[in-house]
Scaffold this motif. Structure first.
Motif, PDB file in Angstrom:
ATOM      1  N   GLY A 282      22.255 111.883  55.186  1.00  0.00           N
ATOM      2  CA  GLY A 282      22.601 112.322  53.842  1.00  0.00           C
ATOM      3  C   GLY A 282      23.929 111.752  53.382  1.00  0.00           C
ATOM      4  N   LYS A 394      28.942 120.065  47.123  1.00  0.00           N
ATOM      5  CA  LYS A 394      27.742 119.737  47.892  1.00  0.00           C
ATOM      6  C   LYS A 394      26.633 120.777  47.741  1.00  0.00           C
ATOM      7  N   TRP A 397      24.937 120.308  44.332  1.00  0.00           N
ATOM      8  CA  TRP A 397      24.139 119.074  44.313  1.00  0.00           C
ATOM      9  C   TRP A 397      22.829 119.267  45.086  1.00  0.00           C
ATOM     10  N   ARG A 398      22.907 119.907  46.239  1.00  0.00           N
ATOM     11  CA  ARG A 398      21.705 120.060  47.063  1.00  0.00           C
ATOM     12  C   ARG A 398      20.713 121.023  46.425  1.00  0.00           C
ATOM     13  N   ARG A 399      21.221 122.020  45.693  1.00  0.00           N
ATOM     14  CA  ARG A 399      20.322 122.973  45.046  1.00  0.00           C
ATOM     15  C   ARG A 399      19.681 122.391  43.789  1.00  0.00           C
ATOM     16  N   GLY A 402      19.410 117.217  44.300  1.00  0.00           N
ATOM     17  CA  GLY A 402      18.925 116.879  45.647  1.00  0.00           C
ATOM     18  C   GLY A 402      17.584 117.537  45.919  1.00  0.00           C
ATOM     19  N   ARG A 408      17.313 113.492  50.956  1.00  0.00           N
ATOM     20  CA  ARG A 408      18.417 113.965  51.784  1.00  0.00           C
ATOM     21  C   ARG A 408      19.724 113.483  51.158  1.00  0.00           C
TER      22      ARG A 408
END
Length: 409
Positions: A282, A394, A397-399, A402, A408
């Motif tokens: 990632g 982060k 962004w991942r929720r 991403g 990833r």
């Protein structure tokens, strides 16, 4: 999958899927362009001695090509969009060759002259916005990373400048090096004209306002900020290390160039590896590790009293920053897949601005305080700030993007 010509086709090997002569031409163009983009750095000890430059003037002299390259990357992106990458690259190469030839013929006799030359060399630094689309447009999505990685390895040209410019300056004088540089540039220009070819089915030109659409989102600004640290640190050090090694450790220009080449080679070599690592674990995680290592190495450099210790810390910092360059460009297409061309130019511009800041700040720090230490310490602090910002970002962004893209990050 579709080929570069738009017809349906089964997946093929990398070399069979695109146009390898164009890829080779793009790499050579990029490599030699980067070589002359930073050439004032390895020549700086000799130039400053002849022209009687102050530490701040030396810093500005090596920083101006970086800033000019940053601004011109956006200009070249617009040009590529309208007349195609091959013609854009040809125009840029002619400007650089003519500028170097004129500087050699007329001579550079003042600080203002070095700044004027630096602006011309900015066209070489802006080759990033031409060479990458020239090569990548020929390749299908599954081979885009390889194509951009191979073309982008042209930043290894900075090693050539560090290795050969000081030795040639010692033999023939630094002004002659400007003329000698025109020889390989002209050869590559002719190879480029013969081998490079624009891919068919180029996208239609966009309105000028389209290029500023991503700037309405905070994510674009964060990615630009992170690249200003990673690539800014890389190119800023590449331009400044010859001055640092000669001033701090009293090395000869040739030995300083060799030490610089070792550091720059490390950062250039690992850029593709940085993208591969980001694919595996990632981009966010890789970038966080990069910021930690780079911040610690940069903060420790002022405490390195011996050359071997300083050299080791610079190599570690350049390795981290090189990996970071690849990691940022793993994240950019995940968030801005529809605006990848625009974001490549904007992020690249931010990287150049970061390089200008680091190179110029080191010169001013040396003049105002008698030491390079404040310049390194402040940039290490900016790297730590980037780490904190990425840590806070982060989860969001991942929720959001991403998770939406299923990738990833």
């Amino acid at each position: 999958m579709t080929t570069a010509k738009g017809a349906a086709a089964p997946k093929s090997s990398f070399w069979a899927s695109g146009h390898w002569p164009t890829l080779v031409a793009a790499f050579l163009y990029f490599d030699l362009a980067f070589m002359v983009w930073v050439i004032l750095g390895p020549l700086a000890p000799a130039i400053s001695e002849d022209l009687g430059l102050t530490s701040a003037q030396k810093g500005l002299m090596v920083a101006v090509p970086t800033l000019a390259g940053a601004v011109l990357r956006v200009v070249n992106g617009l040009l590529v969009d309208r007349i195609g990458p091959k013609r854009s690259g040809a125009i840029s190469q002619v400007i650089v060759i003519a500028g170097l030839f004129t500087a050699w013929l007329a001579g550079v006799n003042s600080f203002a002259g070095t700044l004027a030359l630096g602006i011309i060399l900015g066209f070489a630094g802006a080759s990033f916005a031409i060479a990458l689309p020239l090569a990548s447009r020929w390749y299908p999505p599954e081979h885009q990373g390889k194509a951009m990685g191979l073309a982008g390895m042209g930043n290894s040209g900075t090693v050539l400048a560090a290795l050969f410019a000081p030795a040639l300056a010692q033999m023939f004088g630094w002004n002659m090096v400007l003329g000698l540089a025109c020889i390989p540039l002209t050869i590559v220009f002719l190879v480029y004209l013969l081998m490079a070819k624009d891919a068919p089915g180029a996208p239609a030109p966009k309105k000028l306002t389209h290029y500023f659409q991503p700037l309405k989102t905070a994510d674009a600004w964060w990615l630009m900020a992170f690249y200003s640290v990673t690539f800014g640190g890389f190119v800023g050090l590449a331009a400044s290390l010859p001055i640092y090694f000669t001033d701090q450790f009293h090395l000869t220009p040739v030995m300083a160039g060799t030490c610089t080449a070792a550091c720059v080679f490390a950062g250039s070599l690992v850029r593709p590896m940085g993208g591969a690592l980001a694919d595996r674990i990632g981009g966010v995680k890789s970038l966080m590790m990069v910021f930690i290592v780079a911040a610690l190495a940069l903060a420790a450099i002022p405490q390195a009293a011996a050359l071997p210790a300083a050299l080791a810390l610079f190599v570690v910092a350049m390795l981290a920053l090189g990996i970071g360059n690849g990691a940022v460009f793993q994240l950019v297409p995940q968030r801005f897949s529809a605006e990848i061309g625009v974001m490549t130019g904007l992020v690249g511009m931010a990287g150049g601005v970061g390089g200008f800041y680091l190179a110029s700040s080191l010169g001013f720090a040396k003049q105002w305080t008698g030491s390079f230490a404040p310049g390194f310490t402040i940039f290490a602090g900016l790297t730590a700030v980037a780490l904190v910002a990425l840590t806070l970002l982060k989860g969001h962004w991942r929720r959001t993007w991403g998770a939406a893209e299923g990738v990833r990050i």
